[in-house]
Structure formats: structure tokens, C-alpha cells
Design a protein around this motif. Structure first.
Motif, PDB file in Angstrom:
ATOM      1  N   LEU A 291      -3.398   3.272   9.033  1.00 27.29           N
ATOM      2  CA  LEU A 291      -4.062   2.183   9.645  1.00 27.29           C
ATOM      3  C   LEU A 291      -5.596   2.445   9.599  1.00 27.29           C
ATOM      4  CD1 LEU A 291      -4.004  -0.308  11.842  1.00 27.29           C
ATOM      5  CD2 LEU A 291      -4.314   1.249  13.660  1.00 27.29           C
ATOM      6  N   THR A 292      -6.136   3.281   9.729  1.00 23.64           N
ATOM      7  CA  THR A 292      -7.586   3.622   9.531  1.00 23.64           C
ATOM      8  C   THR A 292      -8.054   3.990   7.999  1.00 23.64           C
ATOM      9  OG1 THR A 292      -7.373   6.113  10.064  1.00 23.64           O
ATOM     10  CG2 THR A 292      -7.643   4.579  11.788  1.00 23.64           C
ATOM     11  N   GLY A 293      -7.100   4.422   7.287  1.00 23.66           N
ATOM     12  CA  GLY A 293      -7.471   4.651   5.794  1.00 23.66           C
ATOM     13  C   GLY A 293      -7.986   5.925   5.602  1.00 23.66           C
ATOM     14  N   VAL A 294      -8.354   6.847   6.476  1.00 24.27           N
ATOM     15  CA  VAL A 294      -8.797   7.910   6.499  1.00 24.27           C
ATOM     16  C   VAL A 294      -7.864   9.145   5.676  1.00 24.27           C
ATOM     17  CG1 VAL A 294      -9.811  10.149   7.632  1.00 24.27           C
ATOM     18  CG2 VAL A 294     -10.035   7.582   8.822  1.00 24.27           C
ATOM     19  N   CYS A 295      -8.511   9.871   4.780  1.00 17.15           N
ATOM     20  CA  CYS A 295      -7.863  10.752   3.887  1.00 17.15           C
ATOM     21  C   CYS A 295      -7.426  11.935   4.721  1.00 17.15           C
ATOM     22  CB  CYS A 295      -8.768  11.234   2.933  1.00 17.15           C
ATOM     23  SG  CYS A 295     -10.290  12.369   3.423  1.00 17.15           S
ATOM     24  N   MET A 296      -6.451  12.522   4.168  1.00 18.23           N
ATOM     25  CA  MET A 296      -5.674  13.601   5.223  1.00 18.23           C
ATOM     26  C   MET A 296      -6.732  14.815   5.501  1.00 18.23           C
ATOM     27  SD  MET A 296      -2.726  12.263   5.092  1.00 18.23           S
ATOM     28  CE  MET A 296      -2.057  13.575   6.158  1.00 18.23           C
ATOM     29  N   LYS A 297      -7.678  14.923   4.632  1.00 17.12           N
ATOM     30  CA  LYS A 297      -8.757  16.156   5.033  1.00 17.12           C
ATOM     31  C   LYS A 297      -9.502  15.775   6.158  1.00 17.12           C
ATOM     32  CE  LYS A 297     -12.412  18.721   2.864  1.00 17.12           C
ATOM     33  NZ  LYS A 297     -13.171  19.079   1.659  1.00 17.12           N
ATOM     34  N   GLN A 298     -10.077  14.475   6.261  1.00 15.77           N
ATOM     35  CA  GLN A 298     -10.711  14.142   7.287  1.00 15.77           C
ATOM     36  C   GLN A 298      -9.933  13.781   8.588  1.00 15.77           C
ATOM     37  OE1 GLN A 298     -13.967  14.070   7.197  1.00 15.77           O
ATOM     38  NE2 GLN A 298     -14.288  14.175   5.049  1.00 15.77           N
ATOM     39  N   GLN A 299      -8.666  13.313   8.373  1.00 11.29           N
ATOM     40  CA  GLN A 299      -7.678  13.216   9.504  1.00 11.29           C
ATOM     41  C   GLN A 299      -7.501  14.662  10.133  1.00 11.29           C
ATOM     42  OE1 GLN A 299      -6.696  10.395  10.506  1.00 11.29           O
ATOM     43  NE2 GLN A 299      -5.335  10.882  12.047  1.00 11.29           N
TER      44      GLN A 299
ATOM     45  N   PRO B  56       0.938  -1.212  -0.069  1.00 16.53           N
ATOM     46  CA  PRO B  56       0.009  -0.100  -0.047  1.00 16.53           C
ATOM     47  C   PRO B  56       0.787   1.166  -0.064  1.00 16.53           C
ATOM     48  CG  PRO B  56      -0.079  -0.875   2.194  1.00 16.53           C
ATOM     49  CD  PRO B  56       0.579  -1.738   1.397  1.00 16.53           C
ATOM     50  N   PRO B  57       0.218   2.367  -0.329  1.00 18.96           N
ATOM     51  CA  PRO B  57       1.320   3.690  -0.369  1.00 18.96           C
ATOM     52  C   PRO B  57       1.320   4.185   0.911  1.00 18.96           C
ATOM     53  CG  PRO B  57      -1.256   4.259  -1.100  1.00 18.96           C
ATOM     54  CD  PRO B  57      -1.072   2.383  -1.072  1.00 18.96           C
ATOM     55  N   GLN B  58       2.415   4.873   1.157  1.00 13.51           N
ATOM     56  CA  GLN B  58       2.856   5.542   2.602  1.00 13.51           C
ATOM     57  C   GLN B  58       1.993   6.255   3.127  1.00 13.51           C
ATOM     58  OE1 GLN B  58       5.257   3.662   4.032  1.00 13.51           O
ATOM     59  NE2 GLN B  58       5.424   2.383   2.273  1.00 13.51           N
ATOM     60  N   LYS B  59       1.327   6.966   2.348  1.00 14.97           N
ATOM     61  CA  LYS B  59       0.292   7.927   2.616  1.00 14.97           C
ATOM     62  C   LYS B  59      -1.138   7.866   2.253  1.00 14.97           C
ATOM     63  CE  LYS B  59       3.955  11.567   3.592  1.00 14.97           C
ATOM     64  NZ  LYS B  59       4.269  13.154   3.229  1.00 14.97           N
ATOM     65  N   THR B  60      -2.100   8.247   2.974  1.00 16.55           N
ATOM     66  CA  THR B  60      -3.403   8.295   2.240  1.00 16.55           C
ATOM     67  C   THR B  60      -3.478   9.408   1.257  1.00 16.55           C
ATOM     68  OG1 THR B  60      -4.213   9.712   4.202  1.00 16.55           O
ATOM     69  CG2 THR B  60      -4.401   6.965   4.341  1.00 16.55           C
ATOM     70  N   ARG B  61      -4.697   9.237   0.702  1.00 17.99           N
ATOM     71  CA  ARG B  61      -5.056  10.654  -0.261  1.00 17.99           C
ATOM     72  C   ARG B  61      -5.418  11.749   0.259  1.00 17.99           C
ATOM     73  NH1 ARG B  61      -9.376   7.010  -1.006  1.00 17.99           N
ATOM     74  NH2 ARG B  61      -8.594   6.058  -2.912  1.00 17.99           N
ATOM     75  N   LYS B  62      -5.033  12.881  -0.473  1.00 14.77           N
ATOM     76  CA  LYS B  62      -5.512  14.417   0.276  1.00 14.77           C
ATOM     77  C   LYS B  62      -6.854  14.245   0.497  1.00 14.77           C
ATOM     78  CE  LYS B  62      -1.406  16.553  -2.010  1.00 14.77           C
ATOM     79  NZ  LYS B  62      -0.933  17.905  -2.686  1.00 14.77           N
ATOM     80  N   THR B  63      -7.656  14.059  -0.338  1.00 17.58           N
ATOM     81  CA  THR B  63      -9.042  13.943  -0.132  1.00 17.58           C
ATOM     82  C   THR B  63     -10.027  12.939  -1.247  1.00 17.58           C
ATOM     83  OG1 THR B  63     -11.288  15.500  -0.104  1.00 17.58           O
ATOM     84  CG2 THR B  63      -9.411  16.077  -1.586  1.00 17.58           C
ATOM     85  N   CYS B  64     -11.085  12.621  -0.610  1.00 17.54           N
ATOM     86  CA  CYS B  64     -11.947  11.763  -1.448  1.00 17.54           C
ATOM     87  C   CYS B  64     -12.693  12.279  -2.562  1.00 17.54           C
ATOM     88  CB  CYS B  64     -12.605  10.873  -0.690  1.00 17.54           C
ATOM     89  SG  CYS B  64     -11.400   9.812   0.251  1.00 17.54           S
ATOM     90  N   ILE B  65     -13.297  13.541  -2.122  1.00 14.04           N
ATOM     91  CA  ILE B  65     -14.338  14.292  -2.922  1.00 14.04           C
ATOM     92  C   ILE B  65     -13.767  15.787  -3.280  1.00 14.04           C
ATOM     93  CG2 ILE B  65     -16.747  15.134  -2.925  1.00 14.04           C
ATOM     94  CD1 ILE B  65     -17.325  13.251  -0.553  1.00 14.04           C
TER      95      ILE B  65
ATOM     96  N   CYS C  67     -13.801   9.838  -5.435  1.00 11.68           N
ATOM     97  CA  CYS C  67     -12.906   8.837  -6.038  1.00 11.68           C
ATOM     98  C   CYS C  67     -13.721   7.377  -5.854  1.00 11.68           C
ATOM     99  CB  CYS C  67     -11.640   8.661  -5.271  1.00 11.68           C
ATOM    100  SG  CYS C  67     -12.198   8.272  -3.563  1.00 11.68           S
ATOM    101  N   GLY C  68     -13.049   6.285  -6.643  1.00 12.79           N
ATOM    102  CA  GLY C  68     -13.528   5.168  -6.692  1.00 12.79           C
ATOM    103  C   GLY C  68     -13.848   4.370  -5.445  1.00 12.79           C
ATOM    104  N   ASN C  69     -12.993   4.681  -4.403  1.00 10.44           N
ATOM    105  CA  ASN C  69     -12.998   4.008  -3.279  1.00 10.44           C
ATOM    106  C   ASN C  69     -12.754   4.827  -2.077  1.00 10.44           C
ATOM    107  OD1 ASN C  69     -13.319   1.975  -1.130  1.00 10.44           O
ATOM    108  ND2 ASN C  69     -11.275   0.935  -1.448  1.00 10.44           N
ATOM    109  N   PRO C  70     -13.822   5.603  -1.832  1.00 14.14           N
ATOM    110  CA  PRO C  70     -13.668   6.621  -0.602  1.00 14.14           C
ATOM    111  C   PRO C  70     -12.949   6.101   0.632  1.00 14.14           C
ATOM    112  CG  PRO C  70     -15.885   6.758  -1.539  1.00 14.14           C
ATOM    113  CD  PRO C  70     -15.140   5.578  -2.258  1.00 14.14           C
ATOM    114  N   CYS C  71     -12.603   6.744   1.560  1.00 17.46           N
ATOM    115  CA  CYS C  71     -12.031   6.624   2.869  1.00 17.46           C
ATOM    116  C   CYS C  71     -13.306   6.265   3.732  1.00 17.46           C
ATOM    117  CB  CYS C  71     -11.402   7.694   3.478  1.00 17.46           C
ATOM    118  SG  CYS C  71     -12.431   9.304   4.107  1.00 17.46           S
ATOM    119  N   PRO C  72     -13.098   5.591   4.918  1.00 20.62           N
ATOM    120  CA  PRO C  72     -14.477   5.371   5.867  1.00 20.62           C
ATOM    121  C   PRO C  72     -15.321   6.139   6.277  1.00 20.62           C
ATOM    122  CG  PRO C  72     -12.429   4.150   6.605  1.00 20.62           C
ATOM    123  CD  PRO C  72     -11.940   5.167   5.622  1.00 20.62           C
ATOM    124  N   ILE C  73     -14.882   7.737   6.220  1.00 17.50           N
ATOM    125  CA  ILE C  73     -15.659   8.626   6.623  1.00 17.50           C
ATOM    126  C   ILE C  73     -16.582   9.311   5.146  1.00 17.50           C
ATOM    127  CG2 ILE C  73     -15.608  11.110   7.553  1.00 17.50           C
ATOM    128  CD1 ILE C  73     -13.314  10.085   9.396  1.00 17.50           C
TER     129      ILE C  73
END
Length: 245
Positions: free
Chosen positions: A159-167, A106-115, A121-127
Motif C-alpha cells: 500500500l505504501t510502496g516502501v521497500c523491504m529494507k525500510q519496512q 503491480p508486483p505482489q511484493k516491493t523491491r528489497k532495497t532502493c539503494i 534505482c529509477g523510482n525509489p520508495c517514498p523514504i
């Protein structure tokens, strides 16, 4: 040839309203026919027959908007509903989430934002994938899912897969909840030692009083012996004449 076909089409288009008007009295007979033998009823159907499905869709959309508005004012109520229990159970919202990525690493960092605007995006984060999961400093049960019960630290987004904006919103909400006393946090205990704050410590010692208080002379003997150069003083006064009063 093309002109003749175009003329025939215009004639049929003009005659179609007259044919439909003449067949309307026999509409009740068509309803008795089986569906396989029944001709198309799109010509005789009322406008409500066309929009019944759209009305149902509008009703579902209105219900979804109502639920979103209700959970927007009180987002902690969503965690007590049957919909949330059926979807997540007793596990946190990020349990079992896996981001789509190439390869097995997996990538070392999560995506910046899902929306981004209207694009998701195709597979948004849990939030981002559940619009009813709203981050709020009073939504204590949701915030507790992202805090380690052993260390009190916020879980890393890898660990949680949350994007950076939601984090970032999670950190702000957790800090606000701790300030309001809604989320407990531990302060490390430090033992008090009187030696660290006393003047009798060997590293501190006692400072003797200055000589000027006892003998009447200045602290530095050379201070009274120094006489500035008159030429240097004149140069400085001339340089800063505009600023001197």
C-alpha cells in the motif's frame, strides 16, 4: 605530410604563451566590446572566473550536507519545515506514490532495497527518495503515517510502496516507540471469569488423595511385585561399567 602538420602544431604551441603575453596590455579594450564581437576571453580570464560556478555548486552542496546533518540528529524537525509542507502538504509521504513496473498489474511484493552501494534505482520508495525523511523511534509524526488509526496495525508495504529494507526499519522503530511510550497501542480487553480459574468447575473436579497417604500401601499395587531379571541387570552394569561409580 603528417610530420609537417605535427611540426606546425608544436611551433604554435611554443608561440602561444608569447602571443598571450603581448596581448595582455590590451585586455581592458576587449571588455568594452559587445559580447557578439568580443573574441574569446578564455586566454585572459583569471582562474576565479572559471571556478565561480564550481564555488556556487560547492556552497549548495555544503548547505545540503549541513541540512542533512541537522536532520540526522533531529529528524522530527524536518516535518515542521516549509520545504516539507510545500512538498507533501498534509498528506503522508507515501501518498500518490506509484512504483515503475511493466503492465497494469503491480508486483505482489516491493523491491528489497532502493539503494545498493552508489547505485539508486529509477523510482525509489517514498523514504529512500527523500534523504531528509529519516526513520527514528522519536520521529512520532512520521511513524504515525504508517500506522492505521482504526486498527493500530502497520500498513502493508504494497500500500505504501516502501521497500523491504525500510519496512523492516519501520517495524523496529514502531516497536521501540511503543516500548518507550511514544506511540499508543491498544491491548484487547478480556473479561475475567472466576469459573475458568476455580477447582469447582465440572471439567476440573476435585482430585482424591493418593491411597498411600491413607492406607500406607503404594499407589500402584504392581510396583512392589515387579522383580528385574538378574541377567539383564548384569548386562546393563557391564555395558555402563565405565560410567558407574
Amino acid at each position: 605530410m603528417a610530420a609537417s602538420i605535427q611540426g606546425i602544431g608544436k611551433g604554435l604551441f611554443r608561440l602561444s604563451p608569447l602571443i598571450i603575453k603581448q596581448l595582455r596590455p590590451y585586455q581592458f579594450c576587449l571588455h568594452r566590446l559587445p559580447e557578439r564581437t568580443r573574441p574569446g576571453l578564455s586566454l585572459f580570464a583569471q582562474p576565479s572566473h572559471f571556478y565561480c560556478k564550481a564555488a556556487l555548486l560547492d556552497g549548495d552542496a555544503a548547505q545540503a550536507v549541513e541540512s542533512l546533518s541537522r536532520y540526522k540528529d533531529r529528524p522530527w524537525d524536518y516535518l515542521e519545515t516549509e520545504e516539507y509542507i510545500e512538498r507533501y502538504g498534509t498528506k503522508p509521504v507515501w501518498a500518490g506514490y506509484r512504483r515503475n513496473h511493466k503492465g497494469g498489474i503491480p508486483p505482489q511484493k516491493t523491491r528489497k532495497t532502493c539503494i545498493r552501494g552508489d547505485k539508486i534505482c529509477g523510482n525509489p520508495c517514498p523514504i529512500c527518495r527523500d534523504p531528509n525523511v529519516i526513520i527514528h523511534h522519536q520521529n512520532v509524526k512520521l511513524l504515525a503515517q504508517f500506522i492505521s488509526p482504526h486498527t493500530g496495525m502497520v500498513y502493508d508495504p504494497t500500500l505504501t510502496g516502501v521497500c523491504m529494507k525500510q519496512q523492516k526499519k519501520l517495524h523496529e522503530a514502531i516497536d521501540a516507540a511503543q516500548d518507550h511510550g511514544l506511540v499508543p497501542f491498544q491491548i484487547p480487553y478480556v473479561e475475567y471469569s472466576g469459573e475458568d480459574y476455580s477447582n469447582s468447575h465440572d471439567a476440573v473436579g476435585s482430585t482424591p488423595p493418593p491411597q498411600s497417604l491413607t492406607s500406607g500401601s503404594t499407589w500402584y499395587k504392581w510396583y512392589t511385585e515387579l522383580t528385574p531379571d538378574a541377567n539383564e541387570v548384569a548386562k546393563v552394569k557391564k555395558m555402563y561399567k565405565a560410567y558407574l561409580k
